[in-house]
Design an enzyme around this catalytic site. Structure first.
Site, PDB file in Angstrom:
ATOM      1  N   PRO A  91       0.811  -1.225   0.000  1.00 42.62           N
ATOM      2  CA  PRO A  91       0.000   0.000   0.000  1.00 42.62           C
ATOM      3  C   PRO A  91       0.845   1.276   0.000  1.00 42.62           C
ATOM      4  CG  PRO A  91      -0.489  -1.373   1.947  1.00 42.62           C
ATOM      5  CD  PRO A  91       0.606  -2.039   1.211  1.00 42.62           C
ATOM      6  N   GLU A 118       3.268  -6.680   8.540  1.00 43.90           N
ATOM      7  CA  GLU A 118       3.261  -5.215   8.378  1.00 43.90           C
ATOM      8  C   GLU A 118       4.041  -4.767   7.149  1.00 43.90           C
ATOM      9  OE1 GLU A 118       1.165  -3.710  10.625  1.00 43.90           O
ATOM     10  OE2 GLU A 118       0.963  -5.821  11.162  1.00 43.90           O
ATOM     11  N   ARG A 156      -2.532  -9.510 -20.440  1.00 44.60           N
ATOM     12  CA  ARG A 156      -3.525  -9.262 -21.493  1.00 44.60           C
ATOM     13  C   ARG A 156      -3.038  -8.266 -22.532  1.00 44.60           C
ATOM     14  NH1 ARG A 156      -6.675  -5.041 -21.008  1.00 44.60           N
ATOM     15  NH2 ARG A 156      -8.581  -5.943 -21.845  1.00 44.60           N
ATOM     16  N   ASP A 171      -9.678  -0.400 -24.729  1.00 46.75           N
ATOM     17  CA  ASP A 171      -9.994  -0.447 -23.307  1.00 46.75           C
ATOM     18  C   ASP A 171     -10.215   0.923 -22.698  1.00 46.75           C
ATOM     19  OD1 ASP A 171      -9.617  -3.147 -23.294  1.00 46.75           O
ATOM     20  OD2 ASP A 171      -7.573  -3.042 -22.531  1.00 46.75           O
TER      21      ASP A 171
HETATM   22  C1  JDE Z   1      -0.994  -3.624  -2.444  1.00 49.13           C
HETATM   23  N1  JDE Z   1      -2.520  -2.083  -2.492  1.00 49.13           N
HETATM   24  C2  JDE Z   1      -2.622  -2.664  -1.301  1.00 49.13           C
HETATM   25  C3  JDE Z   1       0.188  -5.113   3.086  1.00 49.13           C
HETATM   26  C4  JDE Z   1       0.374  -3.919   5.284  1.00 49.13           C
HETATM   27  C5  JDE Z   1      -0.701  -2.800   7.551  1.00 49.13           C
HETATM   28  C6  JDE Z   1      -0.847  -4.162   7.327  1.00 49.13           C
HETATM   29  C7  JDE Z   1      -0.312  -4.717   6.175  1.00 49.13           C
HETATM   30  C8  JDE Z   1       4.936  -5.364   1.552  1.00 49.13           C
HETATM   31  O1  JDE Z   1       4.280  -4.725   2.569  1.00 49.13           O
HETATM   32  C9  JDE Z   1       2.934  -4.864   2.699  1.00 49.13           C
HETATM   33  C10 JDE Z   1       2.133  -5.516   1.735  1.00 49.13           C
HETATM   34  C11 JDE Z   1       0.763  -5.646   1.940  1.00 49.13           C
HETATM   35  C12 JDE Z   1      -0.072  -6.327   0.915  1.00 49.13           C
HETATM   36  O2  JDE Z   1      -0.346  -5.474  -0.207  1.00 49.13           O
HETATM   37  C13 JDE Z   1      -1.393  -4.564  -0.090  1.00 49.13           C
HETATM   38  C14 JDE Z   1      -1.646  -3.658  -1.238  1.00 49.13           C
HETATM   39  N2  JDE Z   1      -1.563  -2.637  -3.163  1.00 49.13           N
HETATM   40  O3  JDE Z   1      -2.070  -4.471   0.925  1.00 49.13           O
HETATM   41  C15 JDE Z   1       0.989  -4.478   4.044  1.00 49.13           C
HETATM   42  C16 JDE Z   1       0.485  -2.578   5.551  1.00 49.13           C
HETATM   43  N3  JDE Z   1      -0.038  -2.025   6.675  1.00 49.13           N
HETATM   44  C17 JDE Z   1       2.357  -4.346   3.845  1.00 49.13           C
END
Ligand code: JDE
Length: 250
Positions: A91, A118, A156, A171
């Site tokens: 994120p 995390e 794709r 698209d």
């Molecule tokens: C990818 N949009 C969202 C989540 C995470 C609190 C809890 C967890 C590599 O580090 C990460 C990866 C992810 C998974 O990917 C997504 C995502 N695009 O969520 C966390 C962050 N904060 C950390």
């Protein structure tokens, strides 16, 4: 040369079934892309195959250890001359979009790193010169579903991945704005009629209507996209018409 996609994850089983079906599965069978999921735990070094540890500095949750990711990417290997990107799904990343998918579709290799907990020790991103990419402003429990989104959007676009009946050029986002609304038979559904123009047979009017409705949806829902969209002089006229219509309705 075809694209190779390597996914590094503690849940390789989350990757295989989704990439076996649909357009992606067909592209694999056609030899347009090779997709492999690699178990990060194969690159741990203790008997419990530990992939995470407590954060330096304290605080809640766990952080994925760096060394297993470095080893997994070393084991994937690849020619020194190949064009590749290492992508870390998170994120905190730069928003993924169609332009980035189009760039990934030109590569020889795409390495996707999936984190859990995390996040991943920051030295992985630095040491592997990874692009940190987000698929949206929400938190998933792991990067696997985000990696699948990147895989679909990229595969794709590979030449030959879509049948000749469909073209990626038509698209949503191919010119940076949202798509127009779609209708199919019957002409009336639960009292709701198809816009008359679509039944008119006048292809000039239909094309103009669709472009206008695409611009209207973009202006209403994603106005920031209009800043960077590839807009023609006709688009500017259509946007003026939409603005005048809005003022009348207001
Ligand atoms: C990818 N949009 C969202 C989540 C995470 C609190 C809890 C967890 C590599 O580090 C990460 C990866 C992810 C998974 O990917 C997504 C995502 N695009 O969520 C966390 C962050 N904060 C950390």
């Amino acid at each position: 040369m075809s694209l190779a996609i390597d996914v590094v994850t503690i849940f390789p089983g989350m990757i295989a079934p989704p990439v076996e079906g649909g357009i992606v599965g067909r592209a694999v069978e056609a030899g347009l892309v090779r997709i492999a999921a690699h178990d990060l735990r194969e690159h741990t070094d203790d008997k419990h195959r530990t992939a995470d540890d407590a954060p330096f500095g304290g605080g809640p949750g766990m952080v994925m250890k760096a060394e297993p990711f470095f080893r997994a990417v070393e084991a994937i290997g690849g020619a020194p001359t190949e064009r590749r990107a290492v992508v870390l799904l998170s994120p905190r990343g730069t928003p993924f979009n169609q332009d980035r998918a189009a760039r990934y579709a030109t590569l020889d290799r795409l390495v996707l790193l999936c984190g859990r907990y995390e996040g991943i020790d920051e030295r992985v991103r630095e040491g592997l010169a990874a692009e940190e990419v987000s698929v949206g402003d929400f938190v998933l429990t792991g990067g696997e579903v985000a990696a699948l989104a990147v895989i679909e959007a990229t595969v794709r676009l590979l030449p030959g991945a879509l049948g000749d009946e469909t073209s990626a050029g038509a698209d949503s986002f191919s010119d940076g704005i949202l798509d127009f609304p779609h209708y199919t038979r019957p002409a009336v559904v639960r009292g709701r009629a198809v816009p008359d123009v679509l039944l008119s047979g006048d292809h000039g009017r239909i094309r103009r209507w669709r472009r206008k409705e695409a611009l209207r949806a973009t202006r209403e829902r994603r106005p920031e996209l209009l800043r960077n969209a590839r807009l023609s002089p006709e688009d500017a006229d259509l946007l003026s018409e939409i603005e005048r219509e809005d003022k009348v309705l207001a």
